[in-house]
Design a protein around this motif. Structure first.
Motif, PDB file in Angstrom:
ATOM      1  N   GLY A  35       1.184  -1.457  -0.279  1.00 49.07           N
ATOM      2  CA  GLY A  35       0.160  -0.085  -0.551  1.00 49.07           C
ATOM      3  C   GLY A  35       0.696   1.721   0.037  1.00 49.07           C
ATOM      4  N   HIS A  36       2.330   0.631  -0.842  1.00 44.44           N
ATOM      5  CA  HIS A  36       2.899   1.968  -0.579  1.00 44.44           C
ATOM      6  C   HIS A  36       2.782   3.254  -1.890  1.00 44.44           C
ATOM      7  CE1 HIS A  36       6.355   4.416   0.583  1.00 44.44           C
ATOM      8  NE2 HIS A  36       6.664   4.664  -0.377  1.00 44.44           N
ATOM      9  N   SER A  37       1.881   3.961  -1.783  1.00 44.54           N
ATOM     10  CA  SER A  37       1.776   5.073  -3.236  1.00 44.54           C
ATOM     11  C   SER A  37       3.384   5.513  -3.918  1.00 44.54           C
ATOM     12  CB  SER A  37       0.638   5.846  -2.805  1.00 44.54           C
ATOM     13  OG  SER A  37       0.258   6.832  -3.639  1.00 44.54           O
ATOM     14  N   SER A  38       3.157   5.079  -5.039  1.00 51.27           N
ATOM     15  CA  SER A  38       4.126   6.381  -5.701  1.00 51.27           C
ATOM     16  C   SER A  38       4.502   6.755  -7.093  1.00 51.27           C
ATOM     17  CB  SER A  38       5.421   5.242  -4.950  1.00 51.27           C
ATOM     18  OG  SER A  38       6.969   5.855  -6.101  1.00 51.27           O
ATOM     19  N   PRO A  39       3.171   7.147  -7.192  1.00 50.12           N
ATOM     20  CA  PRO A  39       2.328   7.764  -8.286  1.00 50.12           C
ATOM     21  C   PRO A  39       3.392   8.376  -9.287  1.00 50.12           C
ATOM     22  CG  PRO A  39       1.640   9.406  -6.710  1.00 50.12           C
ATOM     23  CD  PRO A  39       2.805   8.877  -6.319  1.00 50.12           C
ATOM     24  N   GLU A  40       4.538   9.406  -8.697  1.00 45.06           N
ATOM     25  CA  GLU A  40       5.802   9.335  -9.698  1.00 45.06           C
ATOM     26  C   GLU A  40       5.847   7.568 -10.599  1.00 45.06           C
ATOM     27  OE1 GLU A  40      10.056  12.192 -10.790  1.00 45.06           O
ATOM     28  OE2 GLU A  40       9.092  12.134  -8.359  1.00 45.06           O
ATOM     29  N   LEU A  41       6.894   6.764  -9.730  1.00 40.41           N
ATOM     30  CA  LEU A  41       7.221   5.895  -9.741  1.00 40.41           C
ATOM     31  C   LEU A  41       6.125   4.973 -11.477  1.00 40.41           C
ATOM     32  CD1 LEU A  41       9.689   4.460 -10.259  1.00 40.41           C
ATOM     33  CD2 LEU A  41       8.538   3.106  -8.676  1.00 40.41           C
ATOM     34  N   PHE A  42       4.738   4.779 -11.030  1.00 44.26           N
ATOM     35  CA  PHE A  42       3.932   4.342 -11.364  1.00 44.26           C
ATOM     36  C   PHE A  42       3.861   4.858 -12.955  1.00 44.26           C
ATOM     37  CE2 PHE A  42       3.406   1.579  -8.005  1.00 44.26           C
ATOM     38  CZ  PHE A  42       2.923   0.713  -8.319  1.00 44.26           C
ATOM     39  N   ASP A  43       4.111   6.681 -12.551  1.00 37.72           N
ATOM     40  CA  ASP A  43       3.463   7.084 -13.771  1.00 37.72           C
ATOM     41  C   ASP A  43       4.877   6.866 -15.325  1.00 37.72           C
ATOM     42  OD1 ASP A  43       1.004   8.409 -13.531  1.00 37.72           O
ATOM     43  OD2 ASP A  43       2.291  10.355 -13.071  1.00 37.72           O
ATOM     44  N   ALA A  44       6.195   6.780 -14.766  1.00 42.62           N
ATOM     45  CA  ALA A  44       7.282   5.865 -15.295  1.00 42.62           C
ATOM     46  C   ALA A  44       6.924   4.995 -16.165  1.00 42.62           C
ATOM     47  CB  ALA A  44       8.516   7.009 -14.273  1.00 42.62           C
ATOM     48  N   ILE A  47       5.272  -1.098 -21.601  1.00 43.57           N
ATOM     49  CA  ILE A  47       4.514  -0.930 -23.142  1.00 43.57           C
ATOM     50  C   ILE A  47       5.489  -0.913 -24.062  1.00 43.57           C
ATOM     51  CG2 ILE A  47       3.365   0.641 -24.875  1.00 43.57           C
ATOM     52  CD1 ILE A  47       1.874   2.126 -22.687  1.00 43.57           C
ATOM     53  N   GLU A  48       6.918  -0.410 -24.034  1.00 45.55           N
ATOM     54  CA  GLU A  48       7.846  -0.426 -24.409  1.00 45.55           C
ATOM     55  C   GLU A  48       8.428  -1.560 -24.538  1.00 45.55           C
ATOM     56  OE1 GLU A  48      12.213  -0.083 -24.116  1.00 45.55           O
ATOM     57  OE2 GLU A  48      10.935   2.552 -23.736  1.00 45.55           O
ATOM     58  N   MET A  85       1.573  -9.623 -17.179  1.00 48.24           N
ATOM     59  CA  MET A  85       1.538  -8.622 -17.089  1.00 48.24           C
ATOM     60  C   MET A  85       0.085  -8.733 -16.462  1.00 48.24           C
ATOM     61  SD  MET A  85       0.678  -9.052 -21.081  1.00 48.24           S
ATOM     62  CE  MET A  85       0.836 -10.546 -21.696  1.00 48.24           C
ATOM     63  N   VAL A  86      -0.612  -8.991 -16.110  1.00 51.39           N
ATOM     64  CA  VAL A  86      -1.635  -9.800 -15.035  1.00 51.39           C
ATOM     65  C   VAL A  86      -1.222  -9.150 -13.442  1.00 51.39           C
ATOM     66  CG1 VAL A  86      -3.118 -10.898 -14.110  1.00 51.39           C
ATOM     67  CG2 VAL A  86      -2.830 -11.682 -15.452  1.00 51.39           C
ATOM     68  N   THR A  87      -0.633  -9.390 -13.728  1.00 49.62           N
ATOM     69  CA  THR A  87       1.008  -8.780 -12.040  1.00 49.62           C
ATOM     70  C   THR A  87       0.615  -7.533 -12.155  1.00 49.62           C
ATOM     71  OG1 THR A  87       2.182 -10.805 -11.643  1.00 49.62           O
ATOM     72  CG2 THR A  87       2.049  -9.540 -10.506  1.00 49.62           C
ATOM     73  N   THR A  88       0.708  -6.806 -13.472  1.00 57.77           N
ATOM     74  CA  THR A  88       1.149  -5.539 -13.602  1.00 57.77           C
ATOM     75  C   THR A  88      -0.307  -4.430 -13.235  1.00 57.77           C
ATOM     76  OG1 THR A  88       3.289  -5.742 -14.657  1.00 57.77           O
ATOM     77  CG2 THR A  88       2.421  -3.439 -14.680  1.00 57.77           C
ATOM     78  N   VAL A  89      -1.496  -5.335 -14.160  1.00 56.15           N
ATOM     79  CA  VAL A  89      -2.354  -4.485 -13.888  1.00 56.15           C
ATOM     80  C   VAL A  89      -3.274  -4.560 -12.738  1.00 56.15           C
ATOM     81  CG1 VAL A  89      -2.786  -4.225 -16.149  1.00 56.15           C
ATOM     82  CG2 VAL A  89      -4.004  -6.759 -15.115  1.00 56.15           C
ATOM     83  N   TYR A  90      -2.808  -5.621 -11.968  1.00 57.92           N
ATOM     84  CA  TYR A  90      -3.430  -5.841 -10.762  1.00 57.92           C
ATOM     85  C   TYR A  90      -2.960  -4.654  -9.740  1.00 57.92           C
ATOM     86  CZ  TYR A  90      -3.598  -7.700  -6.016  1.00 57.92           C
ATOM     87  OH  TYR A  90      -3.739  -7.857  -4.513  1.00 57.92           O
ATOM     88  N   ALA A  91      -1.461  -4.678  -9.789  1.00 63.80           N
ATOM     89  CA  ALA A  91      -0.866  -3.505  -9.117  1.00 63.80           C
ATOM     90  C   ALA A  91      -1.477  -2.677  -9.050  1.00 63.80           C
ATOM     91  CB  ALA A  91       0.557  -3.136  -8.962  1.00 63.80           C
ATOM     92  N   SER A 141      -3.702   4.328 -15.813  1.00 59.63           N
ATOM     93  CA  SER A 141      -2.958   4.252 -16.880  1.00 59.63           C
ATOM     94  C   SER A 141      -3.452   3.651 -17.691  1.00 59.63           C
ATOM     95  CB  SER A 141      -1.973   3.571 -16.759  1.00 59.63           C
ATOM     96  OG  SER A 141      -0.457   3.755 -17.075  1.00 59.63           O
ATOM     97  N   PRO A 142      -4.387   4.533 -18.718  1.00 63.17           N
ATOM     98  CA  PRO A 142      -5.793   3.350 -19.659  1.00 63.17           C
ATOM     99  C   PRO A 142      -4.587   2.845 -21.203  1.00 63.17           C
ATOM    100  CG  PRO A 142      -6.468   6.200 -19.145  1.00 63.17           C
ATOM    101  CD  PRO A 142      -5.324   5.689 -18.151  1.00 63.17           C
ATOM    102  N   LYS A 143      -3.295   3.979 -21.194  1.00 64.97           N
ATOM    103  CA  LYS A 143      -2.850   3.603 -22.337  1.00 64.97           C
ATOM    104  C   LYS A 143      -1.829   2.390 -21.413  1.00 64.97           C
ATOM    105  CE  LYS A 143      -1.778   7.763 -24.679  1.00 64.97           C
ATOM    106  NZ  LYS A 143      -0.536   9.294 -24.452  1.00 64.97           N
ATOM    107  N   LEU A 144      -1.754   1.842 -20.776  1.00 69.14           N
ATOM    108  CA  LEU A 144      -1.028   0.625 -20.447  1.00 69.14           C
ATOM    109  C   LEU A 144      -2.345  -0.919 -20.426  1.00 69.14           C
ATOM    110  CD1 LEU A 144       1.460  -1.128 -19.162  1.00 69.14           C
ATOM    111  CD2 LEU A 144       1.190  -0.273 -16.627  1.00 69.14           C
ATOM    112  N   PHE A 145      -3.079   0.034 -19.735  1.00 71.01           N
ATOM    113  CA  PHE A 145      -4.391  -1.200 -19.785  1.00 71.01           C
ATOM    114  C   PHE A 145      -4.814  -1.377 -21.251  1.00 71.01           C
ATOM    115  CE2 PHE A 145      -4.107  -0.913 -14.834  1.00 71.01           C
ATOM    116  CZ  PHE A 145      -5.032  -1.215 -14.689  1.00 71.01           C
ATOM    117  N   ASP A 146      -4.948  -0.723 -22.233  1.00 68.53           N
ATOM    118  CA  ASP A 146      -5.091  -0.562 -22.781  1.00 68.53           C
ATOM    119  C   ASP A 146      -3.627  -1.927 -24.119  1.00 68.53           C
ATOM    120  OD1 ASP A 146      -7.413   0.691 -22.954  1.00 68.53           O
ATOM    121  OD2 ASP A 146      -6.362   2.192 -24.073  1.00 68.53           O
ATOM    122  N   ALA A 147      -3.105  -1.390 -23.689  1.00 61.88           N
ATOM    123  CA  ALA A 147      -1.637  -2.199 -24.795  1.00 61.88           C
ATOM    124  C   ALA A 147      -1.800  -3.798 -23.695  1.00 61.88           C
ATOM    125  CB  ALA A 147      -0.299  -1.476 -24.748  1.00 61.88           C
TER     126      ALA A 147
END
Length: 181
Positions: free
Chosen positions: A127-136, A142-143, A153-159, A167-173
């Motif tokens: 439960g440690h929020s790190s918006p800057e890290l998740f944004d980066a 995606i790359e 992939m499942v672990t990433t979207v779950y997290a 992160s709509p772009k990540l979820f879409d990809a």
């Protein structure tokens, strides 16, 4: 010496042999000699305790303090393994997670798919929020998406969902990739 202690615990954990007596005895010895440990040995100890599920809060507190002094030499796998270990044993260290977030941002171009998935999972798990890290991480994931297996992939979207980070772009990809598999 520190290398022998770390390598012994790593080997036991690698083969899945949980020896509670060994891990309990080593806890005191590691704390006594912690100044001798380099960052890789510290990470290996954390990983080993977490891998066998041996909770040692006093040790994890001491490891956190010592690791923060040695983060200049940590690599992407070390970052991922450290946060994974803390999450796996249910031990929090907000200061360490903040410092590792900063290091992860510096080294994000060296993160592979497993490092990405384990890192975001660990931040979400504790439960440690790190918006800057998740944004980066989103564009990096995606790359690298062609290197992700379905579990990563499942672990990433779950997290992202668990921590409440959009992160709509990540979820879409990821949804596009999952539909192809």
């Amino acid at each position: 010496n520190s290398r022998d202690m770390a390598n012994t615990l790593w080997a036991y954990a690698k083969v899945g042999y949980a020896s509670p007596k060994l891990y309990t005895a080593m806890t005191t010895k590691i704390i006594e000699k912690l100044d001798l440990f380099n960052i890789q040995e510290i990470v290996n100890v954390m990983w080993a305790y977490a891998r066998v599920g041996h909770k040692a809060p006093v040790l994890f507190d001491a490891l956190s303090r010592k690791a923060m002094q040695k983060l200049d030499n940590i690599n992407s796998q070390g970052i991922a393994n450290t946060v994974w270990a803390y999450a796996r044993v249910g031990h929090t260290s907000p200061e360490l997670f903040d410092a590792l977030s900063t290091k992860a941002l510096e080294k994000l171009d060296t993160f592979n798919s497993q490092n990405i998935a384990n890192t975001v999972w660990a931040y979400a798990k504790v439960g440690h929020s790190s918006p800057e890290l998740f944004d980066a991480i989103s564009p990096r994931a995606i790359e690298k998406l062609d290197t992700f297996n379905s579990q990563e992939m499942v672990t990433t979207v779950y997290a992202y969902a668990k921590i409440g980070h959009s992160s709509p772009k990540l979820f879409d990809a990821i949804s596009q990739k999952l539909m192809k598999t």
